[in-house]
Write a protein that holds these residues in place. Sequence first.
Motif, PDB file in Angstrom:
ATOM      1  N   ALA A 106       0.829  -1.204   0.000  1.00 15.77           N
ATOM      2  CA  ALA A 106       0.000   0.000   0.000  1.00 15.77           C
ATOM      3  C   ALA A 106       0.865   1.257   0.000  1.00 15.77           C
ATOM      4  CB  ALA A 106      -0.925  -0.013   1.217  1.00 15.77           C
ATOM      5  N   ILE A 107       1.952   1.224   0.741  1.00 18.97           N
ATOM      6  CA  ILE A 107       2.850   2.388   0.817  1.00 18.97           C
ATOM      7  C   ILE A 107       3.544   2.629  -0.529  1.00 18.97           C
ATOM      8  CG2 ILE A 107       4.937   3.299   1.900  1.00 18.97           C
ATOM      9  CD1 ILE A 107       2.360   3.452   3.583  1.00 18.97           C
ATOM     10  N   LYS A 108       3.783   1.589  -1.289  1.00 18.41           N
ATOM     11  CA  LYS A 108       4.365   1.761  -2.624  1.00 18.41           C
ATOM     12  C   LYS A 108       3.469   2.643  -3.493  1.00 18.41           C
ATOM     13  CE  LYS A 108       7.050  -2.532  -3.054  1.00 18.41           C
ATOM     14  NZ  LYS A 108       7.153  -3.836  -3.785  1.00 18.41           N
ATOM     15  N   VAL A 149       1.409   4.942  -2.308  1.00 20.04           N
ATOM     16  CA  VAL A 149       1.557   6.296  -1.765  1.00 20.04           C
ATOM     17  C   VAL A 149       2.791   6.971  -2.359  1.00 20.04           C
ATOM     18  CG1 VAL A 149       1.956   7.643   0.335  1.00 20.04           C
ATOM     19  CG2 VAL A 149       0.367   5.713   0.384  1.00 20.04           C
ATOM     20  N   LYS A 150       3.868   6.205  -2.499  1.00 18.92           N
ATOM     21  CA  LYS A 150       5.118   6.743  -3.045  1.00 18.92           C
ATOM     22  C   LYS A 150       4.975   7.178  -4.501  1.00 18.92           C
ATOM     23  CE  LYS A 150       8.342   4.035  -0.199  1.00 18.92           C
ATOM     24  NZ  LYS A 150       9.389   2.982  -0.225  1.00 18.92           N
ATOM     25  N   ARG A 151       4.044   6.536  -5.241  1.00 21.50           N
ATOM     26  CA  ARG A 151       3.907   6.820  -6.670  1.00 21.50           C
ATOM     27  C   ARG A 151       2.839   7.861  -6.979  1.00 21.50           C
ATOM     28  NH1 ARG A 151       3.755   0.994  -7.122  1.00 21.50           N
ATOM     29  NH2 ARG A 151       1.507   1.194  -7.537  1.00 21.50           N
ATOM     30  N   ASP A 152       1.842   7.954  -6.116  1.00 12.27           N
ATOM     31  CA  ASP A 152       0.690   8.798  -6.412  1.00 12.27           C
ATOM     32  C   ASP A 152       1.084  10.278  -6.450  1.00 12.27           C
ATOM     33  OD1 ASP A 152      -1.887  10.388  -5.728  1.00 12.27           O
ATOM     34  OD2 ASP A 152      -2.628   8.366  -6.134  1.00 12.27           O
ATOM     35  N   ASN A 153       0.616  10.989  -7.466  1.00 12.46           N
ATOM     36  CA  ASN A 153       0.974  12.410  -7.617  1.00 12.46           C
ATOM     37  C   ASN A 153       0.519  13.267  -6.444  1.00 12.46           C
ATOM     38  OD1 ASN A 153       2.265  12.088 -10.087  1.00 12.46           O
ATOM     39  ND2 ASN A 153       0.358  12.314 -11.247  1.00 12.46           N
ATOM     40  N   ARG A 154      -0.527  12.835  -5.723  1.00  9.86           N
ATOM     41  CA  ARG A 154      -1.037  13.600  -4.586  1.00  9.86           C
ATOM     42  C   ARG A 154      -0.146  13.492  -3.343  1.00  9.86           C
ATOM     43  NH1 ARG A 154      -6.670  10.820  -4.036  1.00  9.86           N
ATOM     44  NH2 ARG A 154      -5.360   9.087  -4.754  1.00  9.86           N
ATOM     45  N   THR A 155       0.682  12.470  -3.293  1.00  7.86           N
ATOM     46  CA  THR A 155       1.412  12.200  -2.051  1.00  7.86           C
ATOM     47  C   THR A 155       2.918  11.999  -2.205  1.00  7.86           C
ATOM     48  OG1 THR A 155       0.774   9.875  -2.364  1.00  7.86           O
ATOM     49  CG2 THR A 155      -0.537  11.179  -0.804  1.00  7.86           C
ATOM     50  N   LYS A 156       3.396  11.735  -3.424  1.00  5.74           N
ATOM     51  CA  LYS A 156       4.783  11.302  -3.580  1.00  5.74           C
ATOM     52  C   LYS A 156       5.803  12.345  -3.136  1.00  5.74           C
ATOM     53  CE  LYS A 156       5.122  12.407  -8.547  1.00  5.74           C
ATOM     54  NZ  LYS A 156       5.355  11.824  -9.893  1.00  5.74           N
ATOM     55  N   ILE A 202      -5.678   6.469  -0.417  1.00  2.94           N
ATOM     56  CA  ILE A 202      -4.836   5.579  -1.222  1.00  2.94           C
ATOM     57  C   ILE A 202      -4.650   4.230  -0.532  1.00  2.94           C
ATOM     58  CG2 ILE A 202      -2.480   5.238  -2.086  1.00  2.94           C
ATOM     59  CD1 ILE A 202      -2.441   8.376  -2.430  1.00  2.94           C
ATOM     60  N   VAL A 203      -4.392   4.258   0.761  1.00  6.74           N
ATOM     61  CA  VAL A 203      -4.172   3.014   1.498  1.00  6.74           C
ATOM     62  C   VAL A 203      -5.452   2.180   1.546  1.00  6.74           C
ATOM     63  CG1 VAL A 203      -3.603   2.025   3.754  1.00  6.74           C
ATOM     64  CG2 VAL A 203      -2.257   3.927   2.847  1.00  6.74           C
ATOM     65  N   LYS A 204      -6.588   2.824   1.786  1.00 13.07           N
ATOM     66  CA  LYS A 204      -7.867   2.107   1.776  1.00 13.07           C
ATOM     67  C   LYS A 204      -8.083   1.408   0.432  1.00 13.07           C
ATOM     68  CE  LYS A 204     -10.559   4.915   5.041  1.00 13.07           C
ATOM     69  NZ  LYS A 204     -11.702   5.856   5.179  1.00 13.07           N
ATOM     70  N   LYS A 205      -7.841   2.146  -0.658  1.00 13.98           N
ATOM     71  CA  LYS A 205      -8.022   1.589  -2.001  1.00 13.98           C
ATOM     72  C   LYS A 205      -7.059   0.434  -2.248  1.00 13.98           C
ATOM     73  CE  LYS A 205      -9.792   1.660  -6.170  1.00 13.98           C
ATOM     74  NZ  LYS A 205     -11.216   1.317  -6.414  1.00 13.98           N
ATOM     75  N   ALA A 206      -5.838   0.554  -1.730  1.00 15.78           N
ATOM     76  CA  ALA A 206      -4.846  -0.506  -1.915  1.00 15.78           C
ATOM     77  C   ALA A 206      -5.299  -1.799  -1.245  1.00 15.78           C
ATOM     78  CB  ALA A 206      -3.497  -0.064  -1.347  1.00 15.78           C
ATOM     79  N   PHE A 207      -5.892  -1.692  -0.063  1.00 17.20           N
ATOM     80  CA  PHE A 207      -6.384  -2.894   0.616  1.00 17.20           C
ATOM     81  C   PHE A 207      -7.559  -3.503  -0.142  1.00 17.20           C
ATOM     82  CE2 PHE A 207      -4.581  -1.067   4.769  1.00 17.20           C
ATOM     83  CZ  PHE A 207      -3.429  -1.843   4.659  1.00 17.20           C
TER      84      PHE A 207
END
Length: 209
Positions: free
Chosen positions: A89-91, A93-100, A180-185
């Motif tokens: 899930a954190i991967k 977050v690292k890629r998303d334009n909103r959070t990277k 993002i984390v919710k969606k990843a799960f």
Amino acid sequence: MVVGIDPSEGMIKEAVEKSKGLDIVYEIKSAEDMDYKESFDVIFCNSAFQWFKDPEKAIKNCYRALRKDGRIGIQAPAKKIYCPNFLEAIKVVKRDNRTKEVFAHFKEPWFFLETAEEYKSLFEKCGFKVLFSKIEIITTEHTSEEAFRIFSSGAIAGYLNQDYYDTKLTEEYISAFKEIVKKAFEQQSDEKGIVKLKFNRIFLIAVKE
């Protein structure tokens, strides 16, 4: 006498609320600040060891706090890949334009060792005789919502803590991170909507001879 300690006032308040009627004393302090001497027969550390900022000092404090033949038991996440589900899930977050950009400023606060032997050696260095030390993979099944609640009950206290960033966290970042984390799960769920959460956990028992 049973004593519970935690550096978080909020955690202590929650513990007090949940243990009403029990003969337990609570104190707001960290393991690194413990100053007990030969006061206890047993110390148990549950899913907290990874948060110790100075593990060796904390273990030495525990050693001093135990009476002769006293025991300490710990269970906690271990290895850098402590939970592959969380890290996947954190991967994102690292890629998303909103959070990277903001996440690039994150510094991990956790203490992990890679082998049971390393944990054993650390406790032996502090005077203990280690009776048992093993890292096991623990797998449990949850809905994606439950997986997010588990993430939010521990790991999120690191990932969304201003102390571990050298840039300002905004409400927009925090909101996007959680989304993002919710969606990843959800994407980790199988056809029945179940996420198989895997944790590497250290189980260790040691004695003060």
